[in-house]
Design a protein around this motif. Structure first.
Motif, PDB file in Angstrom:
ATOM      1  N   VAL A 101       0.842  -1.200   0.000  1.00  0.00           N
ATOM      2  CA  VAL A 101       0.000   0.000   0.000  1.00  0.00           C
ATOM      3  C   VAL A 101       0.879   1.252   0.000  1.00  0.00           C
ATOM      4  O   VAL A 101       0.630   2.209  -0.738  1.00  0.00           O
ATOM      5  N   ILE A 102       1.920   1.238   0.832  1.00  0.00           N
ATOM      6  CA  ILE A 102       2.850   2.374   0.869  1.00  0.00           C
ATOM      7  C   ILE A 102       3.528   2.542  -0.481  1.00  0.00           C
ATOM      8  O   ILE A 102       3.735   3.667  -0.957  1.00  0.00           O
ATOM      9  N   GLY A 103       3.865   1.422  -1.117  1.00  0.00           N
ATOM     10  CA  GLY A 103       4.513   1.488  -2.427  1.00  0.00           C
ATOM     11  C   GLY A 103       3.632   2.148  -3.483  1.00  0.00           C
ATOM     12  O   GLY A 103       4.125   2.892  -4.343  1.00  0.00           O
ATOM     13  N   ARG A 104       2.328   1.884  -3.413  1.00  0.00           N
ATOM     14  CA  ARG A 104       1.424   2.507  -4.379  1.00  0.00           C
ATOM     15  C   ARG A 104       1.201   3.988  -4.073  1.00  0.00           C
ATOM     16  O   ARG A 104       1.039   4.798  -4.990  1.00  0.00           O
ATOM     17  N   GLN A 105       1.225   4.345  -2.793  1.00  0.00           N
ATOM     18  CA  GLN A 105       0.993   5.734  -2.416  1.00  0.00           C
ATOM     19  C   GLN A 105       2.226   6.610  -2.653  1.00  0.00           C
ATOM     20  O   GLN A 105       2.093   7.799  -2.946  1.00  0.00           O
ATOM     21  N   PHE A 106       3.410   6.007  -2.522  1.00  0.00           N
ATOM     22  CA  PHE A 106       4.651   6.761  -2.697  1.00  0.00           C
ATOM     23  C   PHE A 106       5.539   6.041  -3.709  1.00  0.00           C
ATOM     24  O   PHE A 106       6.511   5.368  -3.337  1.00  0.00           O
TER      25      PHE A 106
END
Length: 804
Positions: free
Chosen positions: A20-25
């Motif tokens: 999820v963090i990878g998709r957001q940042f």
């Protein structure tokens, strides 16, 4: 839930948040998001060092399935503390190293760090669990997560093969371990490890004691790559170097060692445990070092060196378990030093081997190859990497002033003490231990020098390299520098480690010896001119000689050809298993519905019919049955006539109509039995089914003429009549074998209980509401699946995964 429970779940929860963090940042290297997690965990466990060294333990338990004695219990003592510090401390360094090793443009970092954190949480679960079943759950989770990490570069055939191989072997051992755990639970009546340890004396004479011992050791041996299960570790080196540095030097392969150490208070002192652990360990130590010298790939060499070092530690745990023979005594204290040496070398190995994997990864990353035959002359181009390699390799070789020298000397002391043991027939076989240990150490020195001299010294051959060699970036050097600093620091101040970590761990493994004088030896870099030091001098001299004369004596490896190796035997068994399963599948997956019905009903006749016959359960009691009316008899005759007529019809239309007669007749039965709702449901279902049959038959080819020979029709007749007769007998036997009073009287009061005058509706809508709801959900899911398959379009393009 305790703070340890929460911290244990943090890396597992973070594994799901990383994508999820990878998709957001998308511009962030996810290593920076993952790095704080092991650092926080490491800081927490460091804060517990002083309390644990003072004799405290930290426990907590959360109920999971009380009926099965399953509790999410954690237990932090000296032994588990060492492993948690290794898991989180080296985990922090590996994550930092991977930030500079893996490119966020070319790699799927969200998958990598999710798998890595999942593995970290699983390993913490293994070393902290106090419940056998929970321990097993985390144990297999380490196998699953390591499978994903080894196969991270899944487009490579070797990566997929290595992941499959490690998974099959370690999971197979894990299942064996589970059976051993179940036996322990049967013997003790509890799943708590600490309670089982307290009951050691009462279960030693149990008939399941030795089988449980052997099965648990199989799990430990497969996970820690002991001979002959070591074959998975070299193939696992296809994983990225950060994975190898973490899983295959400091954590996963140490899980088996942890299991042996944790259960030594239970099984230690048993001859079977002593010989299996020490014998398999010492031979693994020799075989791993002997095999490492012949390797041409640096990571393959480190893989076999890891096997050898794991065998060394395993043998020390086995030798030390002799201290539990006959209980605590001053005479037995000498045996406990082997366990102390095992714990000390376990820590030392994690430092120098973790650093070695990282520097080999640097060489591969900056030079483009790990092939020893292409390397050489890199000392002037990569001076810092060379320095780190010297420190870690010399420590692995057991040379001063590095920590590996101290634990290797203690290893020599332990095997020399084994030669003097008078228990377990060691007076006869004890001499083999120091001989095998010394020969294995000679090969250890040889392969350690190969890493240094063949990589960085000698002629520089640029034409054989894929890249122009240069020093690694600072970020990639930080982690191995820290580990190498520990390698040197532990040589000069080893007793600080002993006082705060090794001593509490010893008390965990040998609780009967707590506070006994002489149990914890003082470590000294200089221990005088003794036999151990002379053995070390012999190792250096003969190891150097073997290195210089390798071209003349390497023909000895021709006596161990690859085609006769254990690995080739594994490949043969795998190929035979696949071909055998394919042949078996082809025999029953024929594509003919008739054959499938034969299998289903034949199995039903064999198992159910055989059970009824052998148990004498065929009891027909019609005394309480209601009389059969004329109308019911007429319907039965009509149904029987329709069913028999289907066998002789030559038209699908006629067969469908006759099948409908059966369904509609059942609806009439429901009317006669005063169940109008069921009758209406049956009419609707039968109508829809008949229409669907007719619709399907419309698109099918013409009904081919069936072979009517007795050879074809007789088996069908036997199976059909047998299944029908079995169904009738089963129904009548149920009526004649009533073990409990009927519950129908309970449902007769449905109006008062559920507010419904229709009993059937009340049962379906109230008494079995959840059951009915789930049935509706199942039908809904099936409908969605059918709709999806209808609308699904074949994607264009293809997969470019390497097939060969």
């Amino acid at each position: 839930m305790t703070s340890i429970h929460i911290l244990l779940l943090i890396p597992i929860l973070a594994a799901f948040l990383i994508p999820v963090i990878g998709r957001q940042f998308p511009k962030l290297h996810l290593g920076w998001a993952a790095l704080p997690i092991p650092i926080v965990l490491f800081s927490f466990f460091v804060s517990k060092v002083s309390s644990i060294s003072a004799g405290e333990t930290f426990t907590g338990s959360v109920a999971w399935i009380r009926a099965l004695d399953l509790y999410f219990s954690v237990y932090l003592d000296g032994l588990s503390l060492i492993f948690t510090l290794l898991i989180t401390g080296i985990g922090s360094l590996v994550v930092l190293y991977s930030i500079f090793y893996l490119s966020k443009e070319r790699e799927s970092l969200s998958h990598f760090y999710a798998y890595l954190l999942l593995f970290m949480g699983a390993m913490l679960g293994v070393v902290l669990s106090d419940n056998l079943m929970v321990l097993y759950l985390f144990w297999e989770l380490t196998s699953i997560s390591s499978f994903l990490l080894i196969a991270f570069w899944f487009r490579r055939k070797k990566s997929r093969y290595g992941a499959q191989k490690s998974f099959l072997i370690t999971v197979g051992g894990g299942i064996s371990m589970l059976v051993g755990f179940i036996m322990l639970q049967v013997m003790t009546g509890t799943n708590s490890v600490q309670e089982i340890i307290a009951m050691r004396d009462s279960i030693q004479e149990h008939e399941l004691f030795v089988p449980a011992l052997v099965l648990i050791l199989l799990g430990a041996f497969t996970k820690s790559a002991q001979f002959p299960f070591h074959i998975w570790l070299p193939d696992a080196m296809e994983a990225p170097t950060p994975v190898s540095a973490y899983l295959h030097s400091a954590t996963m392969v140490k899980a088996g060692l942890f299991l042996v150490a944790r259960f030594t208070p239970v099984f230690g002192g048993e001859a079977t445990w002593f010989w299996l652990v020490s014998g398999v360990g010492i031979f693994t130590m020799f075989w791993g070092s002997f095999s490492a010298v012949r390797q041409k790939d640096l990571k393959a060499l480190l893989a076999y060196s890891t096997i050898s070092q794991l065998g060394l530690i395993m043998s020390l745990f086995g030798l030390g378990s002799a201290a539990l023979q006959g209980g605590a005594s001053a005479e037995s204290v000498i045996y406990t030093k082997a366990i102390f040496a095992a714990l000390f070398h376990l820590v030392n190995h994690s430092t120098f081997k973790g650093a070695l994997f990282m520097v080999v990864g640097i060489v591969d990353h900056e030079v483009g190859t790990r092939d020893i035959r292409k390397l050489g002359g890199l000392i002037s181009l990569m001076p810092i990497t060379f320095t780190l390699t010297v420190i870690s390799s010399f420590s692995m070789a057991g040379l001063p002033p590095f920590n590996g020298f101290l634990s290797k000397e203690m290893f020599f002391t332990a095997v020399l003490n084994a030669n003097e043991m008078t228990i377990f027939s060691m007076d006869t076989w004890g001499l083999l231990f120091p001989i095998i240990a010394w020969i294995g150490s000679i090969f250890t020195f040889t392969y350690s020098m190969i890493v240094v001299f063949r990589t960085f010294l000698g002629p520089y051959r640029r034409e054989k390299l894929e890249k122009d060699p240069h020093e690694a970036p600072v970020g990639m050097l930080i982690s191995p520098i820290i580990l190498c600093m520990l390698v040197i620091l532990l040589f000069f101040v080893p007793n600080r480690l002993s006082d705060y970590l090794l001593s509490p761990a010893m008390n965990s493994i040998l609780p009967a010896y707590q506070n006994m004088d002489g149990l914890i030896p003082k470590i000294s870099p200089w221990h005088g001119f003794n036999l151990e030091l002379f053995m070390t001098a012999g190792v250096v001299l003969l190891g150097a000689f073997l290195l210089r004369t390798y071209r003349y004596w390497n023909v000895v490896y021709d006596f161990f050809p690859e085609k006769r190796s254990i690995d080739r035997g594994y490949q043969w068994m795998l190929a035979r298993g696949e071909s055998g399963s394919k042949r078996a599948t082809d025999r029953y997956m024929t594509g003919f519905l008739t054959n499938y019905l034969y299998y289903i009903y034949g199995f039903l006749l064999l198992v159910v019919g055989g059970t009824l016959w052998l148990t004498g359960s065929i009891v027909i009691d019609t005394s309480n049955d209601a009389p059969v009316s004329v109308y019911e008899g007429i319907i039965i005759v009509i149904m029987a006539t329709a069913a028999i007529s289907i066998l002789f019809t030559k038209s699908r239309m006629t067969a469908t109509l006759l099948n409908g007669v059966l369904g509609y007749s059942i609806a009439i039965f429901f009317v006669l039995f005063r169940a109008p709702d069921l009758a209406l449901t049956q009419l609707v279902v039968e109508t829809v089914t008949t229409v669907l049959f007719l619709l399907c038959f419309y698109h099918l080819p013409e009904w081919s003429k069936e072979e009517r020979s007795l050879k074809v029709r007789f088996p069908k007749m036997v199976v059909s009549i047998g299944t029908g007769a079995l169904t009738v007998l089963l129904a009548l036997s149920v009526q004649g074998n009533k073990m409990f009073e009927s519950i129908s009287s309970y449902f007769e009061d449905s109006y008062k209980l559920a507010g419904g005058r229709n009993i059937v509706n009340s049962i379906l809508g109230d008494f079995r509401a959840f059951d009915t709801m789930l049935e509706v959900v199942v039908l809904f899911i099936a409908g969605v699946g059918v709709y999806t398959l209808i609308k699904l379009k074949e994607p264009k393009g293809g997969d470019d995964i390497e097939r060969e």
